[in-house]
Design a protein around this motif. Structure first.
Motif, mmCIF file in Angstrom:
data_model
loop_
_atom_site.group_PDB
_atom_site.id
_atom_site.type_symbol
_atom_site.label_atom_id
_atom_site.label_comp_id
_atom_site.label_asym_id
_atom_site.label_seq_id
_atom_site.Cartn_x
_atom_site.Cartn_y
_atom_site.Cartn_z
ATOM 1 N N ILE A 44 41.388 -25.644 -15.411
ATOM 2 C CA ILE A 44 39.898 -26.063 -15.964
ATOM 3 C C ILE A 44 39.794 -27.528 -15.946
ATOM 4 O O ILE A 44 40.490 -28.194 -16.624
ATOM 5 C CB ILE A 44 39.676 -25.326 -17.191
ATOM 6 N N SER A 45 38.744 -28.044 -15.317
ATOM 7 C CA SER A 45 38.537 -29.392 -15.344
ATOM 8 C C SER A 45 37.105 -29.655 -15.933
ATOM 9 O O SER A 45 36.261 -28.523 -15.647
ATOM 10 C CB SER A 45 38.443 -30.191 -13.879
ATOM 11 N N GLY A 46 36.795 -30.460 -16.863
ATOM 12 C CA GLY A 46 35.402 -30.739 -17.419
ATOM 13 C C GLY A 46 35.411 -29.845 -18.668
ATOM 14 O O GLY A 46 34.461 -29.365 -18.905
ATOM 15 N N LYS A 47 36.463 -29.583 -19.494
ATOM 16 C CA LYS A 47 36.593 -28.702 -20.668
ATOM 17 C C LYS A 47 35.490 -29.305 -21.886
ATOM 18 O O LYS A 47 34.869 -28.338 -22.574
ATOM 19 C CB LYS A 47 37.861 -28.724 -21.153
ATOM 20 N N ARG A 48 35.070 -30.630 -21.745
ATOM 21 C CA ARG A 48 34.068 -31.055 -22.660
ATOM 22 C C ARG A 48 32.908 -30.361 -22.636
ATOM 23 O O ARG A 48 31.993 -30.390 -23.377
ATOM 24 C CB ARG A 48 33.836 -32.678 -22.357
ATOM 25 N N ASN A 49 32.313 -30.040 -21.082
ATOM 26 C CA ASN A 49 31.099 -29.308 -21.071
ATOM 27 C C ASN A 49 30.985 -28.270 -21.696
ATOM 28 O O ASN A 49 29.965 -27.313 -22.036
ATOM 29 C CB ASN A 49 30.729 -28.987 -19.661
ATOM 30 N N LEU A 50 32.070 -27.501 -22.061
ATOM 31 C CA LEU A 50 32.154 -26.183 -23.032
ATOM 32 C C LEU A 50 31.556 -26.389 -24.282
ATOM 33 O O LEU A 50 31.037 -25.432 -24.731
ATOM 34 C CB LEU A 50 33.719 -25.527 -23.191
ATOM 35 N N PHE A 51 31.747 -27.406 -24.916
ATOM 36 C CA PHE A 51 30.945 -27.792 -26.105
ATOM 37 C C PHE A 51 29.499 -27.807 -26.028
ATOM 38 O O PHE A 51 28.762 -27.414 -26.790
ATOM 39 C CB PHE A 51 31.259 -29.079 -26.697
ATOM 40 N N TRP A 52 28.882 -28.222 -24.857
ATOM 41 C CA TRP A 52 27.420 -28.300 -24.672
ATOM 42 C C TRP A 52 27.038 -27.198 -24.392
ATOM 43 O O TRP A 52 25.837 -26.594 -24.893
ATOM 44 C CB TRP A 52 27.112 -29.423 -23.673
ATOM 45 N N LEU A 53 27.982 -26.258 -23.605
ATOM 46 C CA LEU A 53 27.637 -24.927 -23.152
ATOM 47 C C LEU A 53 27.261 -24.012 -24.352
ATOM 48 O O LEU A 53 26.393 -23.413 -24.738
ATOM 49 C CB LEU A 53 28.698 -24.348 -22.358
ATOM 50 N N ALA A 54 28.209 -24.313 -25.444
ATOM 51 C CA ALA A 54 28.255 -23.610 -26.613
ATOM 52 C C ALA A 54 26.674 -24.085 -27.480
ATOM 53 O O ALA A 54 26.009 -23.020 -28.001
ATOM 54 C CB ALA A 54 29.231 -23.838 -27.494
ATOM 55 N N ILE A 55 26.472 -24.858 -27.289
ATOM 56 C CA ILE A 55 25.183 -25.627 -28.134
ATOM 57 C C ILE A 55 23.893 -24.983 -27.388
ATOM 58 O O ILE A 55 23.048 -24.319 -28.045
ATOM 59 C CB ILE A 55 24.881 -27.156 -27.908
ATOM 60 N N ILE A 56 23.922 -24.782 -25.975
ATOM 61 C CA ILE A 56 22.833 -24.280 -25.274
ATOM 62 C C ILE A 56 22.780 -22.789 -25.620
ATOM 63 O O ILE A 56 21.569 -22.477 -25.931
ATOM 64 C CB ILE A 56 23.085 -24.410 -23.816
ATOM 65 N N ILE A 57 23.912 -22.227 -25.671
ATOM 66 C CA ILE A 57 23.623 -20.653 -26.132
ATOM 67 C C ILE A 57 23.524 -20.765 -27.361
ATOM 68 O O ILE A 57 22.339 -19.564 -27.828
ATOM 69 C CB ILE A 57 25.056 -20.110 -25.726
ATOM 70 N N GLY A 58 23.866 -21.471 -28.264
ATOM 71 C CA GLY A 58 23.643 -21.061 -29.660
ATOM 72 C C GLY A 58 22.076 -21.489 -30.073
ATOM 73 O O GLY A 58 21.476 -20.915 -31.062
#
Length: 462
Positions: free
Chosen positions: A231-245
């Motif tokens: 997996i590359s671009g793991k930092r986007n998982l944080f933003w993905l969590a914000i979008i879903i939250g």
């Protein structure tokens, strides 16, 4: 028997029957355009969709003097487009690579994983995270049917277990259906539908022996004996969590949130600002390697945004007319679990499943003089503690049909068209609108829908 619903319908201006023509025309062009006039459609679909949508919108405002339906539709569309765009951008910066041999068992395992993941990040989030690695995994043997079963399982049926899974269920949660209601009452149908679809997918995929399951070159080169994920671009998982939250920041549920008030309704804008902000941060700070690996571009999401603008606004008359017909007193006796399953399902496949769910929830509740704008009454309807215990079964029928039938066409659920667009951008020749239905939905999906109906809704075995 349907006093509440009839009053709601009568409060709106009646749309003439001919006003469904733009919707039928748009659907017809989505189906026929890529086949018969592909070059023209490719260069003009945006103009066509927007023009038809604005034509219907203009008729409502200037001819009917109806602002209620257009305003509600605008905010629904804005939330839909912003959420899908944000998820698309966030997922585009997450590169997932799987070093494995693309066997039928591996493909089934991947879509089954997607079905589980869909209940945590939504069918849209799961689809966007997994569709590119799914295509890369099968790069030497990729076929359109693999993408379509991905749509069946990951983009639709997978999201039955939580309100986060699919937009119709989230609407139910916002209106008062308990969060764990879906897990409690739809778990067995979820297992049944996912198992059946995975079995059919496995049997069909076994016949795809064009390359005799030749291991992928990188697997041979690195002499790997086990499946590995990168997996590359793991930092986007944080933003993905914000979008879903941010999805939970609904002013109708959380008191005190800033909102736009209109005609007794509260429309969110804070949620959308947060999602757009997170999407901008995703794109601005995304790993260039991940974006390049995903061959990221904005064409697929622009296609969805423009086409669904036309779909949302042209389908207003179709939704309104179907609601008026169904709310007639003479139809009250037909509001049974069987009717609601097939009626909700039939419209969910062609009119987008989220508004269809809302319409039939109102209809089912109105039969018992209950209103969907009452959280208490929605909870009673969902748990069978109100006027009649059968209301629990009615909601099960509506929920199952809205989610499962969303896979019946490309436009039944937002992720469907998104996955199709991404697949086509990767060079996969996807079937046309009607070919999708005739060659895949009817022979493979419909038998599963019938079996779920017969065992769960008709016989109440689960």
């Amino acid at each position: 028997m349907l006093n509440n619903y009839i009053l709601l319908v009568q409060a709106q201006h009646t749309a003439p029957g001919f006003l469904i023509i733009p919707f039928l025309l748009l659907i017809g062009m989505i189906a026929a355009g890529p086949i018969f006039f592909g070059h023209f459609w490719e260069h003009n679909y945006k103009t066509i969709a927007v023009t038809l949508g604005l034509a219907v919108l203009g008729y409502y405002i200037f001819a009917l003097g109806d602002y209620h339906m257009p305003v509600h539709t605008f905010f629904e569309y804005a939330s839909f487009a912003i959420l899908l765009s944000s998820l698309y951008i966030a997922a585009g910066g997450i590169y997932i690579n799987i070093n494995a041999n693309a066997t039928p068992a591996m493909n089934v395992a991947m879509v089954a994983l997607g079905a589980v993941l869909a209940n945590f990040v939504g069918t849209t989030g799961a689809s966007l995270l997994l569709i590119r690695p799914f295509i890369r995994l099968n790069v030497h043997r990729i076929k359109p049917y693999q993408i379509i079963f991905f749509i069946f399982i990951v983009s639709n049926a997978g999201g039955l277990l939580t309100p986060l899974g699919d937009p119709p269920l989230f609407i139910g949660f916002l209106k008062g259906v308990p969060f764990f209601w879906t897990l409690k009452h739809l778990f067995t149908p979820w297992v049944l539908s996912i198992a059946l679809l995975c079995l059919v997918f496995f049997l069909i995929d076994r016949r795809n022996k064009e390359v005799e399951y030749t291991p992928r070159p990188e697997v041979v080169e690195k002499n790997k004996e086990k499946t590995e994920f990168y997996i590359s671009g793991k930092r986007n998982l944080f933003w993905l969590a914000i979008i879903i939250g941010a999805i939970f920041l609904d002013p109708n549920v959380v008191e005190g949130l800033p909102h736009i008030s209109y005609d007794g309704s509260k429309f969110s804008f804070l949620r959308e600002i947060i999602q757009l902000g997170a999407a901008f941060a995703c794109y601005r700070f995304s790993s260039k390697t991940a974006l390049a690996g995903n061959q990221f571009n904005f064409h697929p999401i622009l296609e969805v945004v423009f086409l669904f603008f036309g779909i949302f606004f042209t389908m207003m008359p179709a939704l309104q007319l179907s609601a008026e017909i169904a709310s007639s007193p003479q139809f009250s006796k037909y509001i049974t679990p069987n009717f609601l399953y097939w009626a909700t399902g039939s419209l969910s496949g062609f009119l987008d499943n989220a508004p269809t769910y809302a319409n039939f929830l109102s209809l089912g509740m109105a039969k018992y003089d209950m209103a969907q704008n009452s959280v208490v009454e929605v909870r009673q309807f969902a748990t069978g503690t109100g006027a009649d215990p059968i209301t629990l079964v009615l909601l099960e029928a509506i929920s199952l049909a809205a989610v499962l039938f969303g896979a019946f066409t490309y436009i039944g659920n937002g992720p469907n068209f998104m996955v199709k667009a991404i697949a086509e951008s990767a060079g996969i020749k996807m079937p046309s609108f009607f070919a999708y239905i005739v060659r895949f939905s009817i022979p493979f999906l419909l038998p599963v829908l019938i079996l779920v109906w017969y065992l769960v809704v008709h016989l109440h075995l689960f």
